[in-house]
Design a protein around this motif. Structure first.
Motif, PDB file in Angstrom:
ATOM      1  N   UNK A 236      -4.779  -8.794   5.099  1.00 17.47           N
ATOM      2  CA  UNK A 236      -3.764  -8.108   4.877  1.00 17.47           C
ATOM      3  C   UNK A 236      -4.795  -8.490   2.956  1.00 17.47           C
ATOM      4  N   UNK A 237      -5.177  -9.412   2.017  1.00 17.02           N
ATOM      5  CA  UNK A 237      -6.160  -9.729   1.812  1.00 17.02           C
ATOM      6  C   UNK A 237      -7.414  -8.570   1.214  1.00 17.02           C
ATOM      7  N   UNK A 238      -8.169  -8.709   3.128  1.00 15.61           N
ATOM      8  CA  UNK A 238      -9.635  -8.518   2.727  1.00 15.61           C
ATOM      9  C   UNK A 238      -9.119  -6.720   2.890  1.00 15.61           C
ATOM     10  N   UNK A 239      -8.762  -6.123   3.488  1.00 12.01           N
ATOM     11  CA  UNK A 239      -8.168  -4.659   3.056  1.00 12.01           C
ATOM     12  C   UNK A 239      -7.591  -3.762   1.896  1.00 12.01           C
ATOM     13  N   UNK A 240      -6.964  -5.312   1.293  1.00 13.81           N
ATOM     14  CA  UNK A 240      -6.179  -4.652  -0.152  1.00 13.81           C
ATOM     15  C   UNK A 240      -7.227  -4.476  -0.758  1.00 13.81           C
ATOM     16  N   UNK A 241      -8.821  -5.667  -1.269  1.00 14.01           N
ATOM     17  CA  UNK A 241      -9.557  -5.464  -1.839  1.00 14.01           C
ATOM     18  C   UNK A 241     -10.185  -4.318  -1.453  1.00 14.01           C
ATOM     19  N   UNK A 242     -10.893  -4.551  -0.063  1.00 16.37           N
ATOM     20  CA  UNK A 242     -11.858  -3.270   0.185  1.00 16.37           C
ATOM     21  C   UNK A 242     -10.895  -1.697  -0.410  1.00 16.37           C
ATOM     22  N   UNK A 243      -9.862  -2.298  -0.693  1.00 15.29           N
ATOM     23  CA  UNK A 243      -8.669  -0.520  -0.979  1.00 15.29           C
ATOM     24  C   UNK A 243      -8.350  -0.462  -2.451  1.00 15.29           C
ATOM     25  N   UNK A 244      -9.109  -1.583  -3.037  1.00 11.69           N
ATOM     26  CA  UNK A 244      -8.792  -1.719  -4.384  1.00 11.69           C
ATOM     27  C   UNK A 244     -10.065  -1.425  -5.208  1.00 11.69           C
ATOM     28  N   UNK A 245     -10.829  -1.986  -4.398  1.00 14.56           N
ATOM     29  CA  UNK A 245     -12.570  -1.185  -4.984  1.00 14.56           C
ATOM     30  C   UNK A 245     -12.959   0.334  -4.603  1.00 14.56           C
ATOM     31  N   UNK A 246     -12.224   0.433  -3.649  1.00 17.21           N
ATOM     32  CA  UNK A 246     -11.593   2.220  -3.911  1.00 17.21           C
ATOM     33  C   UNK A 246     -11.320   2.870  -4.316  1.00 17.21           C
ATOM     34  N   UNK A 247     -10.693   1.828  -4.944  1.00 19.76           N
ATOM     35  CA  UNK A 247      -9.418   2.782  -6.143  1.00 19.76           C
ATOM     36  C   UNK A 247      -7.934   3.303  -4.954  1.00 19.76           C
ATOM     37  N   UNK A 248      -7.817   2.293  -4.139  1.00 19.94           N
ATOM     38  CA  UNK A 248      -6.854   3.469  -3.224  1.00 19.94           C
ATOM     39  C   UNK A 248      -5.383   2.680  -2.745  1.00 19.94           C
ATOM     40  N   UNK A 249      -5.834   1.458  -3.508  1.00 15.16           N
ATOM     41  CA  UNK A 249      -4.649   0.746  -3.403  1.00 15.16           C
ATOM     42  C   UNK A 249      -3.332   1.083  -4.867  1.00 15.16           C
ATOM     43  N   UNK A 250      -2.426   2.478  -4.031  1.00 16.07           N
ATOM     44  CA  UNK A 250      -1.386   2.723  -5.073  1.00 16.07           C
ATOM     45  C   UNK A 250      -0.228   2.443  -5.221  1.00 16.07           C
ATOM     46  N   UNK A 251      -0.658   1.908  -4.235  1.00 20.54           N
ATOM     47  CA  UNK A 251       1.365   0.772  -4.429  1.00 20.54           C
ATOM     48  C   UNK A 251       0.924  -0.493  -4.253  1.00 20.54           C
ATOM     49  N   UNK A 252       0.036  -1.050  -4.686  1.00 16.85           N
ATOM     50  CA  UNK A 252       0.152  -2.811  -3.834  1.00 16.85           C
ATOM     51  C   UNK A 252       0.041  -3.292  -3.131  1.00 16.85           C
ATOM     52  N   UNK A 253       0.150  -4.573  -3.237  1.00 12.04           N
ATOM     53  CA  UNK A 253      -0.331  -5.363  -1.861  1.00 12.04           C
ATOM     54  C   UNK A 253       0.806  -5.002  -1.534  1.00 12.04           C
ATOM     55  N   UNK A 254       1.568  -5.784  -1.099  1.00 14.73           N
ATOM     56  CA  UNK A 254       3.224  -4.996  -0.857  1.00 14.73           C
ATOM     57  C   UNK A 254       3.075  -3.572   0.215  1.00 14.73           C
ATOM     58  N   UNK A 255       2.343  -2.657   0.019  1.00 16.89           N
ATOM     59  CA  UNK A 255       2.550  -1.427   1.065  1.00 16.89           C
ATOM     60  C   UNK A 255       0.902  -2.280   2.127  1.00 16.89           C
ATOM     61  N   UNK A 256       0.037  -2.902   1.277  1.00 18.66           N
ATOM     62  CA  UNK A 256      -1.186  -3.529   2.196  1.00 18.66           C
ATOM     63  C   UNK A 256      -0.794  -4.031   3.690  1.00 18.66           C
ATOM     64  N   UNK A 257       0.312  -5.158   3.000  1.00 24.20           N
ATOM     65  CA  UNK A 257       0.819  -5.878   3.520  1.00 24.20           C
ATOM     66  C   UNK A 257       1.879  -5.006   4.646  1.00 24.20           C
ATOM     67  N   UNK A 258       2.462  -4.469   4.720  1.00 24.14           N
ATOM     68  CA  UNK A 258       3.561  -3.061   5.376  1.00 24.14           C
ATOM     69  C   UNK A 258       2.149  -2.658   6.872  1.00 24.14           C
ATOM     70  N   UNK A 259       1.338  -2.140   6.425  1.00 24.11           N
ATOM     71  CA  UNK A 259       0.866  -1.841   6.959  1.00 24.11           C
ATOM     72  C   UNK A 259      -0.327  -2.793   8.016  1.00 24.11           C
TER      73      UNK A 259
END
Lengths: 135, 274
Positions: B176-199
């Motif tokens: 989740x941390x690596x995926x969220x980092x990649x999403x944030x670097x792409x500017x797409x982590x719009x709903x926070x870590x909780x959304x990435x973690x759920x996925x």
């Protein structure tokens, strides 16, 4: 923007990350690098290209960091060493918040400048690992 | 729940209502109760206008009404065959339930895999490793693996099984941390870590295939990566290409970096050549 803000008890994700981080740090402290399972870690990228990947050296960096050899850790993989330090700080801070500390680091606003800086840092770290030749 | 800071207008996820500080700008604000209790002062955050109504929750998040086994089974079936529906119904304030689902599913399957391997496939695996170690490109690595296999005593096997839930927890949070980092670097982590973690947590459902000998691990891991992309698309409401990029970026970055270095190295070699 302040770096530290008032906050309540840690969230479940803060606790989960702290448990995961503590597990990684303990594993790096306890497991020998030259015996299974750590000696079985092989980088397929390096095997295919003979170049170290972005994460090559992180295991050695974590092991050196938890043994209090920060310069060695930075030499193996600078970002790996910083990640080990950040995990240790997060574990300690979460423990303090569980004990009642009412402050937490503020969330980082991911601006376009931040993203460019992060990508440049990743690139520089990789260049360092490649030029150094890995562990 | 999601709230919006009236000062910096950023949307963030929070576990509680009442007075607190914005995690982005640090200014104080008041998060009203979800029922819309009537706080409409200047400091009261308002839900974003584009925010859809709250999700009903996945079967696993409604296990109190469905029963634990039925909820788990329906969640796994939805994840495998109707992933869009599952991820759309996930609630971002149910992190503990999502973590529990991932740890339960992957741990149980992994323990079954370890038992099957220990009691039925150990000798076969050892023979296979010895053959691989004799020659071929994987010889050195296979020799290491073959040398470590006899060390698996019953006590070590039992210890590994006991540690499996902790290993899965570390895996889920690292992923989740690596995926969220990649999403944030792409500017797409719009709903926070909780959304990435759920996925990432519900994407662990295909890991039930770990219990199948032979190809189960491979199929399960590939399916997990695909589901993580679908999950990111639904939970962050990002375009498909961005979700694919966020999931594959950590892998693609390595390949692209290597290609770039290879090209640069080749060009340098050509320049130095007579």
């Amino acid at each position: 923007m302040r770096g530290i803000v008032r906050a309540g008890p840690p969230s479940v994700h803060a606790l989960g990350l702290a448990v995961a981080g503590l597990s990684l740090l303990l594993a790096a402290a306890v497991l020998p690098l030259d015996a299974p399972p750590l000696s079985l870690f092989a980088c397929p990228f390096r095997a295919a290209t003979s170049l170290p990947c972005l994460c090559c050296g992180c295991t050695h960096a974590f092991a050196a960091a938890v043994r209090m050899h920060p310069l060695d850790a930075l030499g193996f993989n600078p970002l790996g060493a910083l990640a080990a330090g950040a995990l240790a700080v997060h574990v300690l801070w979460t423990a303090l918040r569980l004990c009642g500390l009412g402050w937490a680091p503020a969330a980082i606003a991911v601006t376009s400048r931040f993203r460019v800086g992060a990508l440049a840092t990743l690139g520089l770290n990789w260049a360092f690992v490649v030029l150094r030749g890995g562990p | 729940m999601l709230a919006r800071c009236p000062s910096c207008r950023s949307t963030f996820s929070t576990d509680r209502t009442g007075a607190q500080d914005c995690p982005v700008c640090g200014k104080p604000l008041v998060v009203p109760p979800p029922s819309g209790g009537g706080e409409t002062g200047p400091e009261s955050p308002v839900p974003p206008p584009t925010e859809p109504p709250p999700a009903p929750g996945t079967p696993w998040e409604r296990r109190a009404e469905l029963g634990a086994f039925r909820a788990w089974w329906e969640t796994v079936v939805q994840a495998l065959f109707e992933p869009g529906r599952l991820f759309r119904s996930a609630r971002l304030d149910r992190g503990p339930a999502q973590l529990g689902f991932a740890v339960l599913t992957a741990s149980a399957a992994s323990i079954v895999e370890q038992l099957v391997e220990y009691f039925f496939l150990r000798n076969l695996t050892r023979t296979l490793l010895q053959r691989l170690a004799a020659s071929g490109p994987m010889a050195a690595y296979s020799q290491k693996l073959a040398a470590s296999t006899p060390e698996t005593s019953p006590r070590a096997a039992a210890l590994l099984m006991l540690c499996t839930p902790l290993i899965v927890l570390v895996f889920v949070y690292l992923n989740a941390a690596v995926t969220h980092g990649a999403a944030a670097l792409l500017g797409q982590a719009r709903r926070g870590f909780a959304a990435t973690f759920a996925a990432c947590a519900y994407a662990c459902a295909p890991l039930v295939l770990l219990a199948l000998p032979a190809c189960g691990s491979f199929v399960g891991l590939v399916w997990t990566v695909v589901l993580t992309g679908i999950g990111l698309q639904q939970t962050h409401r990002m375009p498909t290409r961005s979700a694919a990029a966020a999931v594959l970026a950590p892998y693609a970055l390595l390949c692209c970096g290597a290609c770039a270095l290879g090209v640069l190295g080749g060009m340098a070699a050509l320049r130095g050549a007579p």
